[in-house]
Design an enzyme around this catalytic site. Structure first.
Site, PDB file in Angstrom:
ATOM      1  N   GLY A   9       2.231   7.224  -0.391  1.00  0.00           N
ATOM      2  CA  GLY A   9       1.650   6.613  -1.795  1.00  0.00           C
ATOM      3  C   GLY A   9       1.219   7.910  -2.462  1.00  0.00           C
ATOM      4  O   GLY A   9       1.307   7.664  -3.747  1.00  0.00           O
ATOM      5  N   ASN A  10       0.703   8.769  -1.985  1.00  0.00           N
ATOM      6  CA  ASN A  10       0.287   9.817  -2.787  1.00  0.00           C
ATOM      7  C   ASN A  10       1.378  10.496  -3.658  1.00  0.00           C
ATOM      8  O   ASN A  10       1.214  11.136  -4.758  1.00  0.00           O
ATOM      9  CB  ASN A  10      -0.411  10.923  -1.976  1.00  0.00           C
ATOM     10  CG  ASN A  10      -1.660  10.726  -1.261  1.00  0.00           C
ATOM     11  OD1 ASN A  10      -2.528  10.286  -2.206  1.00  0.00           O
ATOM     12  ND2 ASN A  10      -1.805  10.647  -0.121  1.00  0.00           N
ATOM     13  N   LYS A 127      -4.691  -2.270   7.873  1.00  0.00           N
ATOM     14  CA  LYS A 127      -3.839  -1.449   6.786  1.00  0.00           C
ATOM     15  C   LYS A 127      -4.469  -1.649   5.698  1.00  0.00           C
ATOM     16  O   LYS A 127      -4.771  -2.547   4.786  1.00  0.00           O
ATOM     17  CB  LYS A 127      -2.652  -1.968   6.743  1.00  0.00           C
ATOM     18  CG  LYS A 127      -1.487  -1.551   5.731  1.00  0.00           C
ATOM     19  CD  LYS A 127      -0.970   0.011   5.961  1.00  0.00           C
ATOM     20  CE  LYS A 127      -0.381   0.678   5.040  1.00  0.00           C
ATOM     21  NZ  LYS A 127      -0.204   2.286   5.258  1.00  0.00           N
ATOM     22  N   LYS A 211       4.280   2.246   6.332  1.00  0.00           N
ATOM     23  CA  LYS A 211       5.736   2.968   5.768  1.00  0.00           C
ATOM     24  C   LYS A 211       6.194   4.004   6.507  1.00  0.00           C
ATOM     25  O   LYS A 211       7.352   4.156   6.706  1.00  0.00           O
ATOM     26  CB  LYS A 211       5.334   3.203   4.504  1.00  0.00           C
ATOM     27  CG  LYS A 211       6.495   4.215   3.743  1.00  0.00           C
ATOM     28  CD  LYS A 211       5.932   5.620   3.892  1.00  0.00           C
ATOM     29  CE  LYS A 211       4.652   6.361   3.266  1.00  0.00           C
ATOM     30  NZ  LYS A 211       4.226   7.205   3.910  1.00  0.00           N
ATOM     31  N   LYS A 273       1.594   9.195  10.299  1.00  0.00           N
ATOM     32  CA  LYS A 273       2.711  10.306   9.957  1.00  0.00           C
ATOM     33  C   LYS A 273       3.271  11.098  11.422  1.00  0.00           C
ATOM     34  O   LYS A 273       4.269  11.463  11.629  1.00  0.00           O
ATOM     35  CB  LYS A 273       2.251  11.167   9.093  1.00  0.00           C
ATOM     36  CG  LYS A 273       1.831  10.459   7.617  1.00  0.00           C
ATOM     37  CD  LYS A 273       1.447  11.293   6.545  1.00  0.00           C
ATOM     38  CE  LYS A 273       0.916  10.514   5.371  1.00  0.00           C
ATOM     39  NZ  LYS A 273       1.577   9.503   5.092  1.00  0.00           N
TER      40      LYS A 273
HETATM   41  N1  LIG Z   1      -5.290  16.564  10.272  1.00  0.00           N
HETATM   42  C1  LIG Z   1      -4.941  16.525   9.079  1.00  0.00           C
HETATM   43  N2  LIG Z   1      -4.072  17.281   8.370  1.00  0.00           N
HETATM   44  C2  LIG Z   1      -3.536  17.141   7.187  1.00  0.00           C
HETATM   45  N3  LIG Z   1      -4.091  16.015   6.293  1.00  0.00           N
HETATM   46  C3  LIG Z   1      -5.143  14.956   6.830  1.00  0.00           C
HETATM   47  C4  LIG Z   1      -5.329  15.185   8.294  1.00  0.00           C
HETATM   48  N4  LIG Z   1      -6.170  14.215   8.462  1.00  0.00           N
HETATM   49  C5  LIG Z   1      -6.426  13.571   7.291  1.00  0.00           C
HETATM   50  N5  LIG Z   1      -5.798  14.169   6.487  1.00  0.00           N
HETATM   51  C6  LIG Z   1      -5.431  13.380   5.092  1.00  0.00           C
HETATM   52  O1  LIG Z   1      -4.388  12.691   5.044  1.00  0.00           O
HETATM   53  C7  LIG Z   1      -3.611  12.705   3.745  1.00  0.00           C
HETATM   54  C8  LIG Z   1      -2.231  12.141   3.674  1.00  0.00           C
HETATM   55  O2  LIG Z   1      -2.294  10.799   4.061  1.00  0.00           O
HETATM   56  P1  LIG Z   1      -2.194   9.628   3.035  1.00  0.00           P
HETATM   57  O3  LIG Z   1      -3.319   9.532   2.164  1.00  0.00           O
HETATM   58  O4  LIG Z   1      -2.055   8.202   3.761  1.00  0.00           O
HETATM   59  O5  LIG Z   1      -0.716  10.156   2.672  1.00  0.00           O
HETATM   60  P2  LIG Z   1       0.234   9.142   1.725  1.00  0.00           P
HETATM   61  O6  LIG Z   1      -0.667   7.860   0.730  1.00  0.00           O
HETATM   62  O7  LIG Z   1       0.838  10.140   0.959  1.00  0.00           O
HETATM   63  O8  LIG Z   1       1.034   8.264   2.759  1.00  0.00           O
HETATM   64  C9  LIG Z   1      -3.875  13.994   3.195  1.00  0.00           C
HETATM   65  O9  LIG Z   1      -4.039  13.979   1.640  1.00  0.00           O
HETATM   66  C10 LIG Z   1      -5.316  14.460   3.831  1.00  0.00           C
HETATM   67  O10 LIG Z   1      -6.339  13.964   3.061  1.00  0.00           O
HETATM   68  N1  LIG Z   2       3.120   0.262   3.234  1.00  0.00           N
HETATM   69  C1  LIG Z   2       2.505   1.640   3.310  1.00  0.00           C
HETATM   70  O1  LIG Z   2       2.217   2.082   4.540  1.00  0.00           O
HETATM   71  O2  LIG Z   2       2.185   1.844   1.960  1.00  0.00           O
HETATM   72  P1  LIG Z   2       1.203   3.304   1.921  1.00  0.00           P
HETATM   73  O3  LIG Z   2       1.980   4.454   2.525  1.00  0.00           O
HETATM   74  O4  LIG Z   2       1.167   3.544   0.340  1.00  0.00           O
HETATM   75  O5  LIG Z   2      -0.068   2.898   2.347  1.00  0.00           O
END
Ligand SMILES: Nc1ncnc2c1ncn2[C@@H]1O[C@H](COP(=O)(O)OP(=O)(O)O)[C@@H](O)[C@H]1O
Ligand SMILES: NC(=O)OP(=O)(O)O
Length: 311
Positions: A9-10, A127, A211, A273
């Site tokens: 999402g980021n 979620k 996702k 992830k």
């Molecule tokens: N151990 C970690 N290492 C790196 N990032 C982390 C960790 N724990 C939490 N984060 C956070 O996770 C974020 C990425 O997850 P998320 O925001 O769900 O990503 P996306 O929306 O891109 O899928 C990073 O921006 C960071 O702030």
């Molecule tokens: N479906 C889903 O995981 O979307 P985000 O990564 O934006 O949370």
């Protein structure tokens, strides 16, 4: 080489998290330049993406407008985000491919993911979707029956059911499109969640699949060689957020599972992830990488990011 790239999402919103159309278009243009670099090097690429902010915003729009037009369920909102984000990504990708003189075309497939109707995720929502709200506003919505949770400094966020992905129902179609030379956007938002009835038919169910977990299953289903989970940080980090924070480079899947068990990766963000890249490698994938989009070619090659390998 076949690569599955999961855009978080980021990677689909502005650096300050805004998801206006112009923010998403700009973010897609950055992301698709990296994909075009991979295609220009002769790779087959399948792109999947998150939809948390977008699906939550759509759900709210439905609820607000319910007195004017018939509201649609959460699975329909998820299906709509696949079309919208696929459309935006295709425009950006076609432009990036043209700029590199690469004669390949993009395609988006509306994709369903089968889940278990008895999945415990339907009982305990986990979620996060949609916008962030201050606690005082979120608690009012909790009183109206919604589930919200504190997501730290950005505020509270609505949470919905997020069942385990069991099968990418449309994987054969994705594979056929890749084999025909298309760069395919598929399984957005982890796929539209469906359950199979006793008669063998499929029906949508109100949920949002993670996702990253959807990407791990999709990568296996389309026989990807490499899975890249793209987010807004260049690595997973040990002791994240502390003075002793340490970026994690190359790591075996066994070691990464052990680090996850020690609690290094926050739930709802980095933990899925890490789980996704482990699942892919444990299922026979050659390599999986967690990184940002800045060095996507190096990440695919295992020269950047948190690079997970068998062992
Ligand atoms: N151990 C970690 N290492 C790196 N990032 C982390 C960790 N724990 C939490 N984060 C956070 O996770 C974020 C990425 O997850 P998320 O925001 O769900 O990503 P996306 O929306 O891109 O899928 C990073 O921006 C960071 O702030
Ligand atoms: N479906 C889903 O995981 O979307 P985000 O990564 O934006 O949370």
């Amino acid at each position: 080489m076949r690569v599955l790239l999961a855009l978080g999402g980021n990677a689909m919103t502005s650096p300050d998290g805004r998801a206006r159309p112009e923010d998403q278009i700009a973010a897609a243009e950055v992301a698709m330049r990296g994909v075009a670099d991979l295609v220009a090097r002769g790779m087959d690429v399948v792109v999947t993406h998150g939809n948390g902010p977008q699906v939550g915003n759509l759900l709210v729009k439905n609820e607000i407008a319910a007195a004017v037009v018939p509201p649609v369920p959460l699975d329909w909102c998820g299906a709509q985000t696949q079309a919208t984000l696929g459309f935006v990504l295709m425009n950006a990708l076609d432009a990036a491919l043209r700029a590199r003189g690469v004669d390949r075309r993009s395609a988006t497939l509306v994709t369903r993911t089968r889940v278990d109707p008895q999945d415990p995720g339907f009982v305990r929502p986990t979620k996060p979707i949609g916008r962030y709200l201050p606690k005082e506003e979120a608690v009012v919505l909790v009183e109206h029956g919604e589930t919200w949770e504190d997501r730290g400094e950005r505020g509270w966020r609505r949470v919905v059911a997020s069942p385990e992905p069991l099968e990418i129902v449309d994987a054969t179609a994705i594979d056929a499109l890749v084999g025909a030379g298309f760069v395919v956007v598929a399984n957005g938002g982890g796929g539209i969640p469906v359950v199979r009835g006793a008669d063998g038919g499929l029906a949508g169910v109100e949920a949002v699949i993670d996702k990253d977990l959807g990407a791990a299953l999709l990568a296996r289903s389309v026989h990807a060689d490499v899975l890249v989970v793209a987010t807004d940080v260049p690595h997973a980090v040990l002791r994240f957020g502390t003075p002793e924070a340490e970026p994690l480079g190359g790591v075996t899947v066994a070691r990464l599972r052990a680090l996850a068990a020690e609690g290094h990766f926050a739930s709802g963000s980095m933990a899925p992830k890490v789980d996704a890249v482990c699942r892919f490698v444990e299922a026979g994938g050659t390599r999986a990488v967690i990184s940002n989009l800045d060095h996507i070619v190096d990440a695919v090659a295992g020269r950047a990011g948190t690079v997970v390998t068998p062992g």
